[in-house]
Write a protein that holds these residues in place. Structure first.
Motif, PDB file in Angstrom:
ATOM      1  N   ARG A 260       0.849  -1.190   0.000  1.00 54.28           N
ATOM      2  CA  ARG A 260       0.000   0.000   0.000  1.00 54.28           C
ATOM      3  C   ARG A 260       0.881   1.236   0.000  1.00 54.28           C
ATOM      4  NH1 ARG A 260      -4.172   2.343   4.506  1.00 54.28           N
ATOM      5  NH2 ARG A 260      -5.501   3.511   3.088  1.00 54.28           N
ATOM      6  N   VAL A 261       1.052   1.837  -1.158  1.00 54.44           N
ATOM      7  CA  VAL A 261       1.895   3.019  -1.293  1.00 54.44           C
ATOM      8  C   VAL A 261       1.108   4.244  -0.841  1.00 54.44           C
ATOM      9  CG1 VAL A 261       3.169   4.493  -2.888  1.00 54.44           C
ATOM     10  CG2 VAL A 261       3.213   2.009  -3.173  1.00 54.44           C
ATOM     11  N   MET A 262       1.614   4.950   0.143  1.00 52.85           N
ATOM     12  CA  MET A 262       0.959   6.144   0.670  1.00 52.85           C
ATOM     13  C   MET A 262       1.948   7.296   0.664  1.00 52.85           C
ATOM     14  SD  MET A 262      -0.978   4.417   3.934  1.00 52.85           S
ATOM     15  CE  MET A 262      -1.993   5.858   4.247  1.00 52.85           C
ATOM     16  N   GLY A 263       1.477   8.474   0.330  1.00 53.10           N
ATOM     17  CA  GLY A 263       2.354   9.635   0.286  1.00 53.10           C
ATOM     18  C   GLY A 263       1.860  10.638  -0.727  1.00 53.10           C
ATOM     19  N   THR A 264       2.733  11.483  -1.219  1.00 52.04           N
ATOM     20  CA  THR A 264       2.359  12.536  -2.159  1.00 52.04           C
ATOM     21  C   THR A 264       3.278  12.490  -3.363  1.00 52.04           C
ATOM     22  OG1 THR A 264       1.681  13.918  -0.289  1.00 52.04           O
ATOM     23  CG2 THR A 264       1.957  15.013  -2.417  1.00 52.04           C
ATOM     24  N   TYR A 265       2.694  12.329  -4.540  1.00 56.60           N
ATOM     25  CA  TYR A 265       3.486  12.303  -5.765  1.00 56.60           C
ATOM     26  C   TYR A 265       4.145  13.653  -5.994  1.00 56.60           C
ATOM     27  CZ  TYR A 265       1.968   7.686  -7.083  1.00 56.60           C
ATOM     28  OH  TYR A 265       1.762   6.331  -7.109  1.00 56.60           O
ATOM     29  N   GLY A 266       5.311  13.581  -6.584  1.00 52.40           N
ATOM     30  CA  GLY A 266       6.147  14.762  -6.727  1.00 52.40           C
ATOM     31  C   GLY A 266       7.260  14.736  -5.703  1.00 52.40           C
TER      32      GLY A 266
END
Length: 388
Positions: free
Chosen positions: A231-237
């Motif tokens: 489960r990839v969680m975070g903010t793209y960029g």
């Protein structure tokens, strides 16, 4: 006489035997009760264990009084987890209350994670958690109030960005680096933040940075420095390539995010959504292009043109590019980053090709806040903490 003696001995033996049986039954009952209570605590998924929190647990009535029952006038932010309110305790101390909404991207487990984790951390460049509230259906975190809100409110705003001259920006870069070094190497817990970004850097009265929002951070024990997740969680960029594409994360994932932050602080534009009329590169790609053309100062925010240290800016750009290199093994540790930033005479390695330097590699969609995020096959949660 013998008959009387036998009766007395029989009576005494019977009483002793009865006492032993009663004592055994009592001990057995206590053992069963303790086992049941242990199982209840283990199986409970609704309430965090207040004894393990090591911080103040506020009554809901105190939070209501401090925030004027969460009045709209006291609302200072909104994110995927829910709103943030400014409040004032009866003692006069100002607080920021992060209220978990029912539809929050940050679930109960993430809430518990943040409470337990931050309560064990103490560093001048980490936001200070004062307590929490878990009364009824409410889940709230109570932080120190930082009047200057978050970094993104300054560097990405044409007017407020002028309030951050190069000297302050360099101090912010150095402060974030020290805070991240503490998390990775110097605290009693080894912590990977996993969501380091401009909106999760809060600024105090002196514009000193404090890393916040540990909802999806991971604790590692011993010498462990890496892990995997489905489960990839975070903010793209801000995500590193290996984390965004395969769920592999490590201390070097945070280093990549830090590198993005450094380039954003220098340029005043977001990596994700960066636009240049001459190419389709994002901010990382733009910085890499200027570096290869021997024009690194072309990355500098225009509002900083009047007063800055050219050597210091170039050193920071080089450090930023070293941090966003494609291969994890090429990226420096945070201890090396702090050393490179604080020693002007230190010789820096030559940066290699960065990761995620072409923005058009992804299909872009718009988030409700208007921020562009990536469409991916992973189960992705994008957390966005608007400044407090």
């Amino acid at each position: 006489m013998l008959t009387i003696l036998i009766i007395i001995l029989s009576t005494v033996c019977g009483m002793i035997l009865s006492c032993l049986v009663a004592f055994s039954i009592c001990r057995l009952r206590k053992a069963i009760q303790a086992l049941q209570e242990k199982r209840t605590r283990k199986d409970s998924k609704e309430e965090p264990d207040d004894e393990d929190l090591e911080l103040t647990v506020f009554d809901l009535s105190i939070i209501f009084a401090a925030t004027d029952i969460f009045s709209s006038g006291n609302k200072i932010g909104e994110g995927g987890f829910g709103p943030v309110y400014k409040g004032e305790l009866a003692s006069g101390q100002e607080i920021a209350v992060k209220r978990l909404s029912e539809s929050s991207c940050q679930g109960l487990q993430e809430f518990k994670n943040e409470v337990i984790m931050i309560s064990k951390l103490q560093h001048r460049n980490l936001v200070r958690l004062l307590g929490c509230c878990t009364e009824g259906e409410e889940r709230m975190l109570v932080y120190e109030f930082l009047p200057n809100k978050s970094l993104d409110n300054f560097i990405f705003d044409e007017t407020r960005s002028k309030l951050l001259p190069w000297e302050k920006r360099f101090n912010i870069i150095a402060g974030i680096a020290r805070g991240l070094l503490y998390l990775h190497e110097d605290s009693r817990l080894r912590i990977i933040h996993r969501d380091l970004k401009a909106s999760n850097i809060l600024l105090d009265n002196e514009m000193d940075p404090k890393i916040s929002d540990f909802g999806i951070a991971r604790i590692f024990g011993g010498k462990q420095t890496e892990g995997m997740t489905k489960r990839v969680m975070g903010t793209y960029g801000y995500m590193s390539p290996e984390y965004a594409m395969s769920g592999y994360f490590s201390v070097k994932s945070d280093v990549f995010s830090f590198g993005v932050l450094v380039l954003e602080i220098i340029n005043g534009k977001k990596n994700w959504g960066f636009h240049h009329p001459g190419h389709d590169l994002n901010l990382i790609g733009h910085a890499w292009k200027l570096w290869n053309e021997d024009r690194p100062l072309g990355l500098l925010d225009e509002v900083l043109r009047e007063s800055f240290s050219a050597n210091e800016v170039i050193r920071c750009i080089q450090v930023g590019l070293l941090c966003v290199q494609q291969r994890t093994e090429d990226r420096p540790s945070m201890s090396s980053v702090v050393f490179m930033l604080s020693n002007e005479s230190a010789e820096l390695p030559v940066p290699k090709e960065p990761g995620f330097c072409v923005e058009s590699i992804y299909l872009k969609i718009e988030s409700p806040s208007g921020e562009q995020i990536c469409d991916t096959v992973n189960d992705v949660t994008v957390t966005e903490l608007v400044g407090r």
